[in-house]
Design a protein around this motif. Structure first.
Motif, PDB file in Angstrom:
ATOM      1  N   THR A   8      49.694  20.015 -36.865  1.00  0.00           N
ATOM      2  CA  THR A   8      50.408  19.144 -35.783  1.00  0.00           C
ATOM      3  C   THR A   8      49.947  19.563 -34.479  1.00  0.00           C
ATOM      4  O   THR A   8      50.056  18.871 -33.424  1.00  0.00           O
ATOM      5  CB  THR A   8      51.671  19.206 -36.224  1.00  0.00           C
ATOM      6  OG1 THR A   8      51.977  20.556 -36.344  1.00  0.00           O
ATOM      7  CG2 THR A   8      52.206  17.943 -37.062  1.00  0.00           C
ATOM      8  N   ILE A  10      48.669  19.980 -30.832  1.00  0.00           N
ATOM      9  CA  ILE A  10      48.208  19.144 -29.852  1.00  0.00           C
ATOM     10  C   ILE A  10      47.431  19.800 -28.688  1.00  0.00           C
ATOM     11  O   ILE A  10      47.186  19.131 -27.733  1.00  0.00           O
ATOM     12  CB  ILE A  10      49.430  18.584 -29.107  1.00  0.00           C
ATOM     13  CG1 ILE A  10      50.458  19.377 -28.606  1.00  0.00           C
ATOM     14  CG2 ILE A  10      50.219  17.341 -30.270  1.00  0.00           C
ATOM     15  CD1 ILE A  10      51.590  18.843 -27.855  1.00  0.00           C
ATOM     16  N   ASN A  11      47.106  21.155 -28.991  1.00  0.00           N
ATOM     17  CA  ASN A  11      46.376  21.599 -27.985  1.00  0.00           C
ATOM     18  C   ASN A  11      46.835  21.695 -26.460  1.00  0.00           C
ATOM     19  O   ASN A  11      46.353  21.715 -25.492  1.00  0.00           O
ATOM     20  CB  ASN A  11      44.826  21.024 -27.937  1.00  0.00           C
ATOM     21  CG  ASN A  11      44.032  20.735 -28.980  1.00  0.00           C
ATOM     22  OD1 ASN A  11      44.811  21.283 -30.173  1.00  0.00           O
ATOM     23  ND2 ASN A  11      42.804  20.710 -29.128  1.00  0.00           N
ATOM     24  N   ASP A  12      48.234  21.990 -26.651  1.00  0.00           N
ATOM     25  CA  ASP A  12      48.963  22.048 -25.048  1.00  0.00           C
ATOM     26  C   ASP A  12      48.376  23.446 -24.651  1.00  0.00           C
ATOM     27  O   ASP A  12      48.460  23.416 -23.248  1.00  0.00           O
ATOM     28  CB  ASP A  12      50.322  21.847 -25.729  1.00  0.00           C
ATOM     29  CG  ASP A  12      51.406  22.300 -24.534  1.00  0.00           C
ATOM     30  OD1 ASP A  12      51.760  21.621 -23.784  1.00  0.00           O
ATOM     31  OD2 ASP A  12      51.339  23.469 -23.953  1.00  0.00           O
ATOM     32  N   PRO A  57      55.614  23.954 -27.679  1.00  0.00           N
ATOM     33  CA  PRO A  57      56.738  22.766 -27.585  1.00  0.00           C
ATOM     34  C   PRO A  57      57.004  21.888 -29.034  1.00  0.00           C
ATOM     35  O   PRO A  57      57.854  21.232 -28.757  1.00  0.00           O
ATOM     36  CB  PRO A  57      55.890  22.095 -26.459  1.00  0.00           C
ATOM     37  CG  PRO A  57      54.658  22.086 -26.865  1.00  0.00           C
ATOM     38  CD  PRO A  57      54.363  23.494 -27.175  1.00  0.00           C
ATOM     39  N   ILE A  58      56.125  22.119 -29.793  1.00  0.00           N
ATOM     40  CA  ILE A  58      56.334  21.250 -31.100  1.00  0.00           C
ATOM     41  C   ILE A  58      56.578  22.037 -32.398  1.00  0.00           C
ATOM     42  O   ILE A  58      56.181  21.236 -33.606  1.00  0.00           O
ATOM     43  CB  ILE A  58      55.286  20.156 -31.281  1.00  0.00           C
ATOM     44  CG1 ILE A  58      53.915  20.790 -31.260  1.00  0.00           C
ATOM     45  CG2 ILE A  58      55.225  19.376 -29.908  1.00  0.00           C
ATOM     46  CD1 ILE A  58      52.803  19.732 -31.960  1.00  0.00           C
TER      47      ILE A  58
ATOM     48  N   VAL B  61      57.085  14.596 -34.808  1.00  0.00           N
ATOM     49  CA  VAL B  61      57.064  15.943 -34.168  1.00  0.00           C
ATOM     50  C   VAL B  61      56.316  16.164 -32.933  1.00  0.00           C
ATOM     51  O   VAL B  61      56.824  16.862 -32.140  1.00  0.00           O
ATOM     52  CB  VAL B  61      56.778  17.026 -35.315  1.00  0.00           C
ATOM     53  CG1 VAL B  61      55.347  16.962 -35.770  1.00  0.00           C
ATOM     54  CG2 VAL B  61      57.225  18.400 -34.746  1.00  0.00           C
ATOM     55  N   ARG B  62      55.228  15.491 -32.862  1.00  0.00           N
ATOM     56  CA  ARG B  62      54.446  15.551 -31.617  1.00  0.00           C
ATOM     57  C   ARG B  62      54.987  14.936 -30.492  1.00  0.00           C
ATOM     58  O   ARG B  62      54.631  15.381 -29.325  1.00  0.00           O
ATOM     59  CB  ARG B  62      52.977  15.031 -31.923  1.00  0.00           C
ATOM     60  CG  ARG B  62      52.153  15.867 -32.695  1.00  0.00           C
ATOM     61  CD  ARG B  62      50.741  15.271 -33.001  1.00  0.00           C
ATOM     62  NE  ARG B  62      50.094  16.041 -33.973  1.00  0.00           N
ATOM     63  CZ  ARG B  62      48.954  15.645 -34.688  1.00  0.00           C
ATOM     64  NH1 ARG B  62      48.713  14.369 -34.699  1.00  0.00           N
ATOM     65  NH2 ARG B  62      48.306  16.191 -35.261  1.00  0.00           N
ATOM     66  N   ARG B  64      57.949  15.428 -29.492  1.00  0.00           N
ATOM     67  CA  ARG B  64      58.867  16.384 -28.990  1.00  0.00           C
ATOM     68  C   ARG B  64      58.380  17.195 -27.796  1.00  0.00           C
ATOM     69  O   ARG B  64      58.892  17.656 -26.786  1.00  0.00           O
ATOM     70  CB  ARG B  64      59.210  17.507 -29.856  1.00  0.00           C
ATOM     71  CG  ARG B  64      60.061  16.929 -31.212  1.00  0.00           C
ATOM     72  CD  ARG B  64      60.591  18.331 -31.502  1.00  0.00           C
ATOM     73  NE  ARG B  64      60.474  18.286 -33.131  1.00  0.00           N
ATOM     74  CZ  ARG B  64      60.568  19.505 -33.925  1.00  0.00           C
ATOM     75  NH1 ARG B  64      60.716  20.443 -33.248  1.00  0.00           N
ATOM     76  NH2 ARG B  64      60.705  19.338 -35.021  1.00  0.00           N
ATOM     77  N   VAL B  65      56.859  17.044 -27.640  1.00  0.00           N
ATOM     78  CA  VAL B  65      56.486  17.739 -26.371  1.00  0.00           C
ATOM     79  C   VAL B  65      57.087  17.252 -24.955  1.00  0.00           C
ATOM     80  O   VAL B  65      57.318  17.760 -24.309  1.00  0.00           O
ATOM     81  CB  VAL B  65      54.943  17.703 -26.384  1.00  0.00           C
ATOM     82  CG1 VAL B  65      54.624  16.046 -26.304  1.00  0.00           C
ATOM     83  CG2 VAL B  65      54.185  18.554 -25.210  1.00  0.00           C
ATOM     84  N   VAL B  68      60.493  18.791 -23.827  1.00  0.00           N
ATOM     85  CA  VAL B  68      60.376  20.079 -23.545  1.00  0.00           C
ATOM     86  C   VAL B  68      59.853  20.077 -21.898  1.00  0.00           C
ATOM     87  O   VAL B  68      60.158  20.657 -21.093  1.00  0.00           O
ATOM     88  CB  VAL B  68      58.962  20.795 -24.295  1.00  0.00           C
ATOM     89  CG1 VAL B  68      58.788  22.364 -23.538  1.00  0.00           C
ATOM     90  CG2 VAL B  68      59.755  20.697 -25.661  1.00  0.00           C
ATOM     91  N   TYR B  69      58.932  19.184 -21.684  1.00  0.00           N
ATOM     92  CA  TYR B  69      58.414  19.286 -20.416  1.00  0.00           C
ATOM     93  C   TYR B  69      59.285  18.540 -19.500  1.00  0.00           C
ATOM     94  O   TYR B  69      59.432  18.845 -18.379  1.00  0.00           O
ATOM     95  CB  TYR B  69      56.794  18.597 -20.376  1.00  0.00           C
ATOM     96  CG  TYR B  69      55.875  19.543 -20.721  1.00  0.00           C
ATOM     97  CD1 TYR B  69      55.432  20.543 -19.950  1.00  0.00           C
ATOM     98  CD2 TYR B  69      55.645  19.739 -22.072  1.00  0.00           C
ATOM     99  CE1 TYR B  69      54.760  21.532 -20.288  1.00  0.00           C
ATOM    100  CE2 TYR B  69      54.861  20.593 -22.515  1.00  0.00           C
ATOM    101  CZ  TYR B  69      54.114  21.677 -21.648  1.00  0.00           C
ATOM    102  OH  TYR B  69      53.689  22.600 -22.021  1.00  0.00           O
ATOM    103  N   ILE B 372      46.870  14.960 -26.793  1.00  0.00           N
ATOM    104  CA  ILE B 372      48.069  15.075 -25.750  1.00  0.00           C
ATOM    105  C   ILE B 372      47.701  16.380 -24.860  1.00  0.00           C
ATOM    106  O   ILE B 372      47.765  16.332 -23.605  1.00  0.00           O
ATOM    107  CB  ILE B 372      49.415  15.149 -26.476  1.00  0.00           C
ATOM    108  CG1 ILE B 372      49.801  14.245 -27.230  1.00  0.00           C
ATOM    109  CG2 ILE B 372      50.751  15.796 -25.751  1.00  0.00           C
ATOM    110  CD1 ILE B 372      51.125  14.192 -28.167  1.00  0.00           C
TER     111      ILE B 372
END
Lengths: 87, 454
Positions: A8, A10-12, A57-58, B61-62, B64-65, B68-69, B372
């Motif tokens: 999952t 996301i490469n944050d 974050p995820i 679930v993605r 949710r980013v 957070v921000y 993302i």
């Protein structure tokens, strides 16, 4: 038990910023970042400090022994990337 | 070109669009400039952009980013959200510049690319982006209708969105109900007759843009056979080293073969659409098989051969990319569908000179690729340019005082959705989910959103 990034991701990169031993790759500064499907933890360097898991974050990072069965393969995927990544 | 930035108060920045790229830009600005004040706009009463309307419901679930921000931005005390405000309608670019030192456009890519073949306007031929927006409950798309009374659907394109659509079409109703998919979509999908989804790629498996995690996830479709066709030939299998796992996973499905499951996902490579067939509505797709050739620059291209066939199907989704729309009062690069820019500074396309105080981030800056997180690097680059310009005195002092902005905004849009109003929507949706055993139940009608926000 090393930590593992699951699909999952996301490469944050929040994990990269907090890792005390720089064991998460590719980093946003590294060449492969733009084309990376996800980020990976090098289990031979990871010190199991949990910082990355807290920063994600995820919730895409967990200890290898907490991986549910359908995600078990990510342990090997992380390790394999670490072994073969360009340096 | 501009008056120098003297200290008439904090750096005031407007950000247009509240998706991941806008949020990343906001957080970076607030962090790097401890005085900066950020005003974020979205034309919808909802914060999150494609994190809400693009991410597939079984990947929630993605999403949710953004939460957070959002929290990081809010914690600064220097961030405000203005939903239900459309730039180009309620406020112009000039309005924003009159009240801010800089404007960052991060409104993404709302449209889609077309195939440019016959039959594309038949009933049953849809943009993938519209289907995605529909099942995610985007207010502009919630009244679209998708006739799922066909047994076979075709998705043209080899990116993750194509796999998202295939999964949503093939997931069991129980699994879909466990997600935050829009109610109207759940109802339609529950009576879907679709049993087979064909995902078409013009090139080989090595050139497909499916990421490894998305391919691996197909394993969890336990009532679906994954079938692979056209995964042959040296060029079709000439994979970039960093994507070796993708090809390995496709090969594993090919080896697994048909297990006799009730549904089927067919990954068909080396095949291009030629014409969508049908009288009133889609009845099939004429396709041509391709061979591959390597160009001088190393890019592998598909060349049609003379073997043509027809795939009967009642639905065709084109999933060959998002496309940004032009932004009012700003130059637009039609070929790349981006705002012409240098490192995030919007420039005059002829002179390449920056337009004072005008910036771009995300898909509107670099085109619709990357997930993302790719927007974080992108937005940071834009913010670095903005702050460099601020420090060098290249931004103009806003003509209007900060406190006049709220009055202007209220005079242009009476139904403003501020951050607290958005949180009322968010909380309501989560509570509705908890009450019905789902993660959340998203509102998709504007009147409902505005009512709950009050």
């Amino acid at each position: 038990m090393a930590y593992v990034i699951i699909g999952t991701c996301i490469n944050d990169g929040a994990c990269v910023d907090v890792c005390p031993v720089n064991c998460i790759h590719p980093t946003p500064g590294e060449a492969g970042f733009a084309t990376a499907d996800m980020l990976y933890i090098d289990p031979t360097v990871c010190v199991h400090c949990n910082a990355c898991a807290e920063a994600c974050p995820i919730a895409a990072i967990m200890p290898a022994d907490k991986l549910p069965a359908h995600l078990a393969r990510y342990e090997q995927i992380n390790a394999e990337y670490a072994r073969s990544r360009p340096r | 070109m501009s008056r120098s930035l003297t200290h008439h108060g904090p750096l005031r920045v407007a950000i247009v669009g509240s998706g991941p790229s806008g949020l990343y830009a906001a957080v970076e600005l607030l962090k790097k400039n401890p005085g900066a004040q950020v005003e974020m706009f979205d034309r919808l009463p909802i914060l999150g952009g494609l994190a809400r309307f693009g991410v597939a419901p079984d990947h929630a679930v993605r999403r949710r980013v953004t939460a957070v921000y959002e929290r990081l931005a809010l914690a600064s005390g220097r961030y405000r959200f203005h939903g239900n405000v459309e730039i180009g309608r309620h406020l112009s670019h000039q309005d924003l510049l009159a009240h801010h030192h800089a404007v960052v456009y991060s409104s993404g890519a709302a449209s889609d690319r077309r195939l440019g073949i016959g039959g594309e306007d038949l009933k049953g031929s849809h943009a993938a982006t519209e289907f995605v927006a529909w099942y995610n409950g985007h207010p502009d798309f919630r009244d679209r209708s998708f006739d799922l009374s066909t047994e076979r659907a075709i998705v043209v394109g080899n990116g993750n969105v194509a796999l998202d659509i295939a999964r949503v079409l093939l997931l069991s109703t129980d699994k879909l109900r466990a997600t935050d998919i829009a109610d109207h979509a759940l109802t339609v999908l529950a009576s879907s007759k679709v049993r087979e989804v064909v995902v078409l790629g013009r090139r080989g498996p090595a050139q497909a843009a499916f990421t490894a995690p998305e391919l691996l996830e197909l394993e969890s479709l336990d009532d679906v056979d994954i079938v692979v066709e056209g995964s042959v030939g040296a060029l079709a299998r000439q994979v970039r080293p960093e994507h070796a796992l993708r090809l390995q996973l496709i090969d594993e499905y090919a080896r697994r073969g048909v297990l006799g499951r009730p549904k089927r996902l067919l990954l068909r490579f080396l095949t291009s659409p030629v014409e969508i067939l049908g009288q009133e509505r889609v009845e099939g797709l004429r396709v041509v098989s391709n061979s591959l050739a390597a160009q001088n620059d190393g890019v592998i291209v598909a060349k049609p051969m003379d073997s043509v066939g027809i795939i009967p199907a009642g639905l065709v989704f084109r999933s060959v990319g998002y496309r940004a729309n032009a932004v009012a009062d700003l130059p637009f690069d039609e070929a790349r569908a981006v705002l012409p820019n240098e490192l995030g500074r919007v420039v005059d396309p002829a002179t390449r000179q920056p337009l004072t105080g005008t910036y771009v981030a995300g898909w509107l800056k670099r085109g619709p690729s990357g997930g993302i997180g790719a927007n974080k690097v992108c937005s940071r680059q834009t913010v670095a340019a903005l702050l460099e310009d601020a420090a060098a005195g290249r931004l103009a002092e806003p003509a209007e005082l900060a406190d006049r902005f709220d009055r202007l905004l209220e005079s242009r849009q009476s139904a403003l959705i501020d951050y607290r109003a958005w949180k009322r929507i968010d909380r309501y949706e989560r509570n509705q989910g908890a009450a019905t055993g789902r993660t959340r139940v998203n509102l998709s009608r504007m009147e409902d959103l505005l009512r709950i926000a009050r």
